[in-house]
Design a protein around this motif. Structure first.
Motif, PDB file in Angstrom:
ATOM      1  N   ASP A   1     -36.020  16.033 101.207  1.00 11.23           N
ATOM      2  CA  ASP A   1     -35.734  16.374 102.494  1.00 11.23           C
ATOM      3  C   ASP A   1     -34.517  17.060 102.690  1.00 11.23           C
ATOM      4  O   ASP A   1     -33.500  16.474 103.422  1.00 11.23           O
ATOM      5  CB  ASP A   1     -36.038  14.956 103.437  1.00 11.23           C
ATOM      6  CG  ASP A   1     -35.810  15.223 104.828  1.00 11.23           C
ATOM      7  OD1 ASP A   1     -35.972  16.439 105.257  1.00 11.23           O
ATOM      8  OD2 ASP A   1     -35.617  14.300 105.682  1.00 11.23           O
ATOM      9  N   PRO A   2     -34.272  18.009 102.001  1.00 13.19           N
ATOM     10  CA  PRO A   2     -32.827  18.718 101.931  1.00 13.19           C
ATOM     11  C   PRO A   2     -32.733  19.210 103.524  1.00 13.19           C
ATOM     12  O   PRO A   2     -31.419  19.002 103.841  1.00 13.19           O
ATOM     13  CB  PRO A   2     -33.046  19.851 101.099  1.00 13.19           C
ATOM     14  CG  PRO A   2     -34.640  20.118 101.156  1.00 13.19           C
ATOM     15  CD  PRO A   2     -35.167  18.966 101.205  1.00 13.19           C
TER      16      PRO A   2
ATOM     17  N   LEU B   1     -42.331  16.982  84.870  1.00 13.15           N
ATOM     18  CA  LEU B   1     -40.516  17.581  84.474  1.00 13.15           C
ATOM     19  C   LEU B   1     -40.622  18.720  85.243  1.00 13.15           C
ATOM     20  O   LEU B   1     -39.668  18.905  85.964  1.00 13.15           O
ATOM     21  CB  LEU B   1     -40.477  17.581  83.167  1.00 13.15           C
ATOM     22  CG  LEU B   1     -38.849  17.918  82.742  1.00 13.15           C
ATOM     23  CD1 LEU B   1     -38.070  16.982  83.324  1.00 13.15           C
ATOM     24  CD2 LEU B   1     -38.977  17.962  81.162  1.00 13.15           C
ATOM     25  N   SER B   2     -41.431  19.673  85.048  1.00 12.86           N
ATOM     26  CA  SER B   2     -41.716  20.938  85.576  1.00 12.86           C
ATOM     27  C   SER B   2     -41.490  20.918  87.397  1.00 12.86           C
ATOM     28  O   SER B   2     -40.737  21.638  87.940  1.00 12.86           O
ATOM     29  CB  SER B   2     -42.843  21.867  85.229  1.00 12.86           C
ATOM     30  OG  SER B   2     -42.546  22.076  83.837  1.00 12.86           O
ATOM     31  N   GLY B   3     -42.313  19.955  87.826  1.00 12.52           N
ATOM     32  CA  GLY B   3     -42.440  19.661  89.352  1.00 12.52           C
ATOM     33  C   GLY B   3     -41.159  19.302  89.724  1.00 12.52           C
ATOM     34  O   GLY B   3     -40.756  19.718  90.840  1.00 12.52           O
ATOM     35  N   VAL B   4     -40.566  18.348  89.071  1.00 12.13           N
ATOM     36  CA  VAL B   4     -39.144  17.732  89.470  1.00 12.13           C
ATOM     37  C   VAL B   4     -38.184  18.768  89.607  1.00 12.13           C
ATOM     38  O   VAL B   4     -37.545  18.958  90.440  1.00 12.13           O
ATOM     39  CB  VAL B   4     -38.930  16.435  88.534  1.00 12.13           C
ATOM     40  CG1 VAL B   4     -37.370  16.268  88.919  1.00 12.13           C
ATOM     41  CG2 VAL B   4     -39.622  15.479  88.822  1.00 12.13           C
ATOM     42  N   LEU B   5     -38.232  19.704  88.398  1.00 13.88           N
ATOM     43  CA  LEU B   5     -37.007  20.706  88.533  1.00 13.88           C
ATOM     44  C   LEU B   5     -37.400  21.811  89.475  1.00 13.88           C
ATOM     45  O   LEU B   5     -36.448  22.318  89.984  1.00 13.88           O
ATOM     46  CB  LEU B   5     -37.217  21.415  87.117  1.00 13.88           C
ATOM     47  CG  LEU B   5     -36.686  20.628  85.893  1.00 13.88           C
ATOM     48  CD1 LEU B   5     -36.815  21.222  84.595  1.00 13.88           C
ATOM     49  CD2 LEU B   5     -35.287  20.262  86.054  1.00 13.88           C
ATOM     50  N   ILE B   6     -38.799  22.151  90.015  1.00 14.73           N
ATOM     51  CA  ILE B   6     -39.034  23.165  90.895  1.00 14.73           C
ATOM     52  C   ILE B   6     -38.488  22.542  92.302  1.00 14.73           C
ATOM     53  O   ILE B   6     -37.966  23.176  92.893  1.00 14.73           O
ATOM     54  CB  ILE B   6     -40.366  23.477  90.990  1.00 14.73           C
ATOM     55  CG1 ILE B   6     -40.647  24.244  89.644  1.00 14.73           C
ATOM     56  CG2 ILE B   6     -40.649  24.286  92.195  1.00 14.73           C
ATOM     57  CD1 ILE B   6     -41.981  24.396  89.411  1.00 14.73           C
TER      58      ILE B   6
ATOM     59  N   TRP C   1     -36.371  20.214  92.873  1.00 15.54           N
ATOM     60  CA  TRP C   1     -34.842  20.071  92.750  1.00 15.54           C
ATOM     61  C   TRP C   1     -34.303  21.384  92.986  1.00 15.54           C
ATOM     62  O   TRP C   1     -33.226  21.595  93.800  1.00 15.54           O
ATOM     63  CB  TRP C   1     -34.508  19.303  91.474  1.00 15.54           C
ATOM     64  CG  TRP C   1     -32.972  19.363  91.404  1.00 15.54           C
ATOM     65  CD1 TRP C   1     -32.012  18.217  91.869  1.00 15.54           C
ATOM     66  CD2 TRP C   1     -31.811  20.090  90.836  1.00 15.54           C
ATOM     67  NE1 TRP C   1     -30.787  18.328  91.632  1.00 15.54           N
ATOM     68  CE2 TRP C   1     -30.699  19.478  90.964  1.00 15.54           C
ATOM     69  CE3 TRP C   1     -32.049  21.401  90.371  1.00 15.54           C
ATOM     70  CZ2 TRP C   1     -29.531  20.384  90.539  1.00 15.54           C
ATOM     71  CZ3 TRP C   1     -30.892  22.160  89.687  1.00 15.54           C
ATOM     72  CH2 TRP C   1     -29.680  21.589  89.937  1.00 15.54           C
ATOM     73  N   GLY C   2     -34.681  22.335  92.473  1.00 11.15           N
ATOM     74  CA  GLY C   2     -34.137  23.802  92.390  1.00 11.15           C
ATOM     75  C   GLY C   2     -34.386  24.401  93.961  1.00 11.15           C
ATOM     76  O   GLY C   2     -33.471  24.777  94.439  1.00 11.15           O
ATOM     77  N   MET C   3     -35.466  24.131  94.769  1.00 11.43           N
ATOM     78  CA  MET C   3     -35.405  24.505  95.996  1.00 11.43           C
ATOM     79  C   MET C   3     -34.479  23.543  96.866  1.00 11.43           C
ATOM     80  O   MET C   3     -33.991  24.479  97.911  1.00 11.43           O
ATOM     81  CB  MET C   3     -36.978  24.237  96.422  1.00 11.43           C
ATOM     82  CG  MET C   3     -38.119  25.190  95.833  1.00 11.43           C
ATOM     83  SD  MET C   3     -39.851  25.144  96.634  1.00 11.43           S
ATOM     84  CE  MET C   3     -40.328  23.525  96.189  1.00 11.43           C
ATOM     85  N   SER C   4     -34.382  22.505  96.501  1.00 15.57           N
ATOM     86  CA  SER C   4     -33.350  21.707  97.526  1.00 15.57           C
ATOM     87  C   SER C   4     -31.958  21.982  97.138  1.00 15.57           C
ATOM     88  O   SER C   4     -31.119  22.253  98.183  1.00 15.57           O
ATOM     89  CB  SER C   4     -33.359  20.259  96.897  1.00 15.57           C
ATOM     90  OG  SER C   4     -34.928  19.703  97.296  1.00 15.57           O
TER      91      SER C   4
ATOM     92  N   MET D   1     -26.975  24.449  99.008  1.00 18.25           N
ATOM     93  CA  MET D   1     -26.049  25.393  98.498  1.00 18.25           C
ATOM     94  C   MET D   1     -25.646  26.417  99.591  1.00 18.25           C
ATOM     95  O   MET D   1     -24.522  26.866  99.796  1.00 18.25           O
ATOM     96  CB  MET D   1     -25.915  26.285  97.230  1.00 18.25           C
ATOM     97  CG  MET D   1     -26.111  25.333  95.849  1.00 18.25           C
ATOM     98  SD  MET D   1     -24.287  24.778  95.670  1.00 18.25           S
ATOM     99  CE  MET D   1     -24.728  22.813  96.539  1.00 18.25           C
ATOM    100  N   THR D   2     -26.790  26.808 100.443  1.00 18.28           N
ATOM    101  CA  THR D   2     -26.608  27.386 101.582  1.00 18.28           C
ATOM    102  C   THR D   2     -26.536  27.063 102.709  1.00 18.28           C
ATOM    103  O   THR D   2     -26.668  27.232 103.966  1.00 18.28           O
ATOM    104  CB  THR D   2     -27.799  28.521 101.515  1.00 18.28           C
ATOM    105  OG1 THR D   2     -29.128  27.846 101.664  1.00 18.28           O
ATOM    106  CG2 THR D   2     -27.674  29.640 100.356  1.00 18.28           C
ATOM    107  N   GLY D   3     -26.330  25.464 102.695  1.00 16.40           N
ATOM    108  CA  GLY D   3     -26.279  24.734 103.671  1.00 16.40           C
ATOM    109  C   GLY D   3     -25.356  25.103 104.954  1.00 16.40           C
ATOM    110  O   GLY D   3     -25.442  25.074 106.250  1.00 16.40           O
TER     111      GLY D   3
END
Length: 203
Positions: free
Chosen positions: A21-22, A141-146, A148-151, A156-158
């Motif tokens: 929930d970013p 692991l790939s799902g977690v990283l994806i 996390w990457g979207m969040s 970062m553009t918050g």
């Protein structure tokens, strides 16, 4: 990574992204860091996101061993995870009225941004559910990283996104994510009940 593995990774990443929930956490984080410049805010958020990622991966790999040590069935974890997700999604759709911000450290370290805002009980329960499945491994692991990457991109553009969307826009996005998360939580409950019937009762 093959196409089928990539699709499975995205199937795992999507609910994890909703749980992180970013968009819902963004206003909370920015209110904690409002005394800092946007560049300093990004540095703090980056640090906390990496802490959250490390904690999430640790629970993903250690979760199965912990379940075995405590003699907890996968069905129990899936049902509990579904209940937690349902509660979280209801809070996303029907948030509490905004009140005075709790006193926090000026530069929050791990708590409360990394834990529990990002790596909260619902996320840790979800990765333990995925990690406990026999064919998990690289896909989880790939799902977690994806996710996390979207969040990471959103956080970062918050500061910019917060100015563009405003509080109402962010709240609308959060409620939409909550609606989707309700469906996923019910599905997780159904999976847990089905697993209990087929693997615990019938054996």
């Amino acid at each position: 990574m093959e196409l089928t593995q990539l699709s499975k990774a995205f199937e795992i990443a999507f609910p994890l992204f909703l749980i992180m929930d970013p968009l819902g956490n963004l206003p909370v984080c920015l209110s904690m860091l409002q005394e800092y410049s946007p560049s300093r805010q990004r540095k703090i958020l980056l640090r906390e996101l990496f802490f959250a990622l490390a904690i999430t991966i640790m629970f993903m790999y250690l979760g199965t061993g912990l379940l075995k040590a405590l003699n907890i069935h996968q069905s129990t974890l899936r049902i509990a995870g579904g209940v937690i997700l349902f509660i979280i999604s209801m809070k996303m759709i029907f948030p509490k009225p905004e009140s005075a911000t709790d006193e926090t450290e000026k530069d929050p370290f791990i708590v409360p941004i990394a834990v529990p805002l990002f790596a909260g009980p619902s996320l840790l329960a979800a990765v333990m559910v995925y990690g406990s499945k026999g064919d998990a491994g690289l896909n989880v692991l790939s799902g977690v990283l994806i996710a996390w990457g979207m969040s990471f991109v959103i956080m970062m553009t918050g500061p910019t996104m917060s100015r563009v969307l405003g509080k109402r826009g962010l709240r609308a996005c959060e409620r939409l994510m909550g609606l989707i998360l309700i469906l996923l939580s019910v599905q997780m409950l159904e999976d847990g009940i089905a697993y209990y019937i087929s693997n615990v009762i019938n054996h």
